[in-house]
Design a protein around this motif. Structure first.
Motif, short mmCIF file in Angstrom:
data_model
loop_
_atom_site.label_atom_id
_atom_site.label_comp_id
_atom_site.label_asym_id
_atom_site.label_seq_id
_atom_site.Cartn_x
_atom_site.Cartn_y
_atom_site.Cartn_z
N PHE A 30 60.57 75.26 66.88
CA PHE A 30 59.66 74.27 67.47
C PHE A 30 60.06 74.16 68.93
CE2 PHE A 30 56.77 70.73 66.02
CZ PHE A 30 56.33 70.40 67.29
N HIS A 31 59.28 74.80 69.79
CA HIS A 31 59.62 74.91 71.21
C HIS A 31 58.67 74.04 72.02
CE1 HIS A 31 61.77 77.39 74.33
NE2 HIS A 31 60.86 76.78 75.06
N VAL A 32 59.21 73.15 72.82
CA VAL A 32 58.39 72.24 73.62
C VAL A 32 58.42 72.68 75.08
CG1 VAL A 32 58.15 69.88 74.49
CG2 VAL A 32 58.66 70.27 72.07
N ILE A 33 57.22 72.80 75.67
CA ILE A 33 57.08 73.04 77.12
C ILE A 33 56.86 71.68 77.76
CG2 ILE A 33 55.86 74.29 78.92
CD1 ILE A 33 57.13 76.14 76.88
N LEU A 34 57.79 71.23 78.56
CA LEU A 34 57.77 69.89 79.14
C LEU A 34 57.58 69.97 80.64
CD1 LEU A 34 58.32 66.78 78.73
CD2 LEU A 34 60.74 67.31 79.11
N LEU A 155 50.01 76.95 68.59
CA LEU A 155 50.08 76.39 69.94
C LEU A 155 49.40 75.03 69.94
CD1 LEU A 155 48.97 79.56 71.98
CD2 LEU A 155 51.24 79.01 71.07
N LEU A 156 50.06 74.03 70.51
CA LEU A 156 49.50 72.67 70.56
C LEU A 156 49.52 72.17 72.00
CD1 LEU A 156 51.63 72.68 67.79
CD2 LEU A 156 50.08 70.80 67.33
N ASP A 157 48.33 71.82 72.51
CA ASP A 157 48.19 71.41 73.90
C ASP A 157 48.05 69.88 73.99
OD1 ASP A 157 47.78 71.23 76.59
OD2 ASP A 157 45.88 72.33 76.62
N GLU A 158 49.16 69.20 74.24
CA GLU A 158 49.20 67.73 74.37
C GLU A 158 48.38 67.05 73.28
OE1 GLU A 158 50.08 65.81 77.71
OE2 GLU A 158 49.98 67.46 79.13
N PRO A 159 48.66 67.32 72.00
CA PRO A 159 47.80 66.83 70.92
C PRO A 159 47.86 65.32 70.71
CG PRO A 159 49.77 67.83 70.02
CD PRO A 159 49.79 68.11 71.49
N VAL A 186 56.22 77.24 66.62
CA VAL A 186 55.36 76.27 67.32
C VAL A 186 55.73 76.24 68.80
CG1 VAL A 186 54.79 73.82 67.58
CG2 VAL A 186 54.94 74.84 65.30
N CYS A 187 54.70 76.32 69.63
CA CYS A 187 54.86 76.13 71.07
C CYS A 187 54.00 74.92 71.44
CB CYS A 187 54.42 77.38 71.82
SG CYS A 187 54.96 77.43 73.53
N TYR A 188 54.64 73.86 71.89
CA TYR A 188 54.00 72.54 72.02
C TYR A 188 54.13 72.07 73.46
CZ TYR A 188 53.38 67.51 70.78
OH TYR A 188 52.96 66.20 70.69
N VAL A 189 53.01 71.72 74.07
CA VAL A 189 52.99 71.30 75.47
C VAL A 189 52.88 69.77 75.55
CG1 VAL A 189 51.32 71.11 77.37
CG2 VAL A 189 52.16 73.34 76.67
N THR A 190 53.68 69.17 76.43
CA THR A 190 53.59 67.72 76.65
C THR A 190 54.21 67.35 78.00
OG1 THR A 190 54.13 65.55 75.72
CG2 THR A 190 55.81 67.24 75.53
N HIS A 191 53.83 66.16 78.49
CA HIS A 191 54.53 65.60 79.65
C HIS A 191 55.37 64.40 79.25
CE1 HIS A 191 50.79 63.20 79.33
NE2 HIS A 191 51.54 62.22 79.80
N GLU A 192 55.42 64.12 77.94
CA GLU A 192 56.15 62.96 77.43
C GLU A 192 57.55 63.36 76.96
OE1 GLU A 192 55.45 59.81 77.28
OE2 GLU A 192 53.36 59.81 77.95
N VAL A 203 63.82 72.92 74.52
CA VAL A 203 62.85 72.44 75.50
C VAL A 203 62.90 73.34 76.73
CG1 VAL A 203 62.17 70.52 77.01
CG2 VAL A 203 63.13 70.05 74.74
N SER A 204 61.72 73.73 77.22
CA SER A 204 61.62 74.42 78.52
C SER A 204 60.94 73.47 79.50
CB SER A 204 60.78 75.70 78.40
OG SER A 204 61.45 76.68 77.65
N VAL A 205 61.57 73.25 80.65
CA VAL A 205 60.99 72.39 81.67
C VAL A 205 60.27 73.26 82.69
CG1 VAL A 205 61.42 70.63 83.42
CG2 VAL A 205 62.81 70.68 81.33
N LEU A 206 58.96 72.99 82.84
CA LEU A 206 58.11 73.79 83.72
C LEU A 206 57.88 73.04 85.03
CD1 LEU A 206 56.37 76.40 83.85
CD2 LEU A 206 54.48 75.06 82.94
N HIS A 207 58.09 73.74 86.14
CA HIS A 207 57.90 73.13 87.46
C HIS A 207 57.41 74.18 88.44
CE1 HIS A 207 58.40 70.66 90.94
NE2 HIS A 207 59.49 71.26 91.38
N ARG A 208 56.25 73.91 89.04
CA ARG A 208 55.66 74.82 90.02
C ARG A 208 55.52 76.24 89.47
NH1 ARG A 208 58.61 72.78 95.65
NH2 ARG A 208 57.61 70.73 95.69
N GLY A 209 55.11 76.32 88.21
CA GLY A 209 54.83 77.62 87.62
C GLY A 209 56.04 78.39 87.15
N CYS A 210 57.22 77.78 87.22
CA CYS A 210 58.45 78.44 86.79
C CYS A 210 59.17 77.59 85.76
CB CYS A 210 59.39 78.69 87.97
SG CYS A 210 58.72 79.75 89.27
#
Length: 381
Positions: A30-34, A155-159, A186-192, A203-210
């Motif tokens: 369960f991988h979260v893109i934050l 894939l879940l986009d800010e569900p 699971v690859c799950y996107v959120t800003h929370e 958790v992977s923290v995404l910033h400016r496309g990286c």
């Protein structure tokens, strides 16, 4: 299914949204893109699913390069932020839709639809239409529909973004339960940040496309590696310090700052990066701080409370320390200080400080493994 992205770049109208991004999501994880809004999280999911083609780089699903392969042939389920249910179909038909599109036999469709309705706890709602459902129920229908085709990745986009706090927490628990039962990747996107802490294996923290950092939730929140990650997860106490000396298990620093009335000496657990240079940035998570009426020894700094903000069961307390402004997050029930006092002690242990080394997830592990025990590096310096 494992998901590997290699040097993905994607631009829209001259604006780079994903910038040479590399990421690995392990099978069954369960991988979260934050990250904040507008950082490319949804674009990243669209690239994985095949809805958007990258300008450069490779998408590898279960050791197979799938650049140019259409979405329906990638064996991936997608749960959208806006539910995307068919309003003219009852819950049962919404869940069965993907199975019918695959041309499966009616007996298989019936068995699998009922199985995933039960998994998502929608048995009693199968004849309801979307307009009759709550937001959380709609999102569970979306999850059941995506899972019914039995994809090897989801894939879940800010569900949970449209739900109230109670529904959000309830569905968050449901998602984790469903993922454990199905063992789906699971690859799950959120800003929370709270969602990331509750759901993620990593958790992977995404910033400016990286990707700035990939770690376990605890490492992201309590051992961030860059100022952006630290600020984003609420570790706002960032100390610019100058190394005074390296001891056996600790390092002694002087806090720098133009507003300081006098130098402040602190001690931190010793890390390998301290031997590289004299100037450092240290992160101190507010939750690692205690406020006391008397000194607790090392790293007990005389302070003055300047602001208290209640946040449910906790208090966010802003303190002034000889011109340096720092924050503590303390349980409301444990905060028994006289709030009118001008003088308290701002206390934290040496291992509460963590270097913002700037070494990202792509660095060699021996260069970024800040968990190396101090005895392994006691000869440094």
């Amino acid at each position: 299914m494992s998901i590997v992205l290699e040097n993905i770049t994607k631009s829209f109208r001259g604006r780079t949204v994903l910038n040479n991004l590399s990421l690995t999501v392990k099978k069954g994880e369960f991988h979260v893109i934050l990250g904040p809004n507008g950082e490319g999280k949804s674009t990243l999911l669209a690239v994985i699913s095949g809805l958007i083609q990258p300008d450069k780089g490779n998408i590898i699903l279960e050791n197979r390069r799938v650049n140019g392969v259409p979405p329906e042939k990638r064996d991936i389920g997608f749960v959208f932020q806006d539910y995307a249910l068919f309003p003219h179909m009852p819950v049962y038909e919404n869940v069965a839709y993907g199975l019918r599109a695959k041309g499966l036999k009616e007996a298989t469709i019936k068995e699998r639809t009922k199985r995933y309705l039960k998994l998502a706890r929608l048995d009693d709602l199968q004849n309801f239409y979307p307009k009759q459902l709550s937001g959380g129920q709609k999102q569970r229908v979306g999850v059941a529909r995506a899972l019914a085709t039995e994809p090897t990745a989801l894939l879940l986009d800010e569900p949970l973004s449209h739900l109230d706090a109670i529904e959000r927490e309830r569905l968050r628990d449901e998602l984790k339960r469903i993922q454990k039962e199905t063992k789906a990747t699971v690859c799950y996107v959120t800003h929370e940040q709270t969602e990331a802490m509750a759901l993620a294996d990593r958790v992977s923290v995404l910033h400016r496309g990286c990707i700035e950092q990939v770690e376990s939730p605890d490492d992201i929140f309590y051992r961030p590696k860059t100022p952006f990650v630290a600020n984003f997860v609420g570790a706002t106490n960032i100390l610019n310090v100058s190394l005074a000396r390296l001891n056996r298990d600790t390092a002694t620093f002087n806090i720098k700052g133009p507003k300081l009335a006098k130098p402040i000496e602190i001690k931190a657990k010793k890390y390998p990066v301290f031997a590289d240079k004299k100037e450092h940035a240290l992160c101190l998570h507010p939750e690692k701080v205690t406020l006391a009426q008397r000194s607790n020894g090392s790293n007990s700094l005389p302070a003055r409370i300047v602001k208290i903000v209640p946040q449910g069961a906790i208090l966010k307390v802003t303190c002034d320390i000889s011109g340096l402004t720092l924050q503590a997050v303390v349980p409301k029930t444990a905060f028994n200080l006289n709030l009118k006092t001008d003088h308290i002690w701002f206390c934290f242990p040496p291992d509460a400080l963590h270097p913002l080394c700037g070494r990202t997830c792509r660095a060699a592990k021996h260069l970024r493994a800040c968990s190396i025990v101090s005895r392994q590096i006691s000869n440094v310096g």
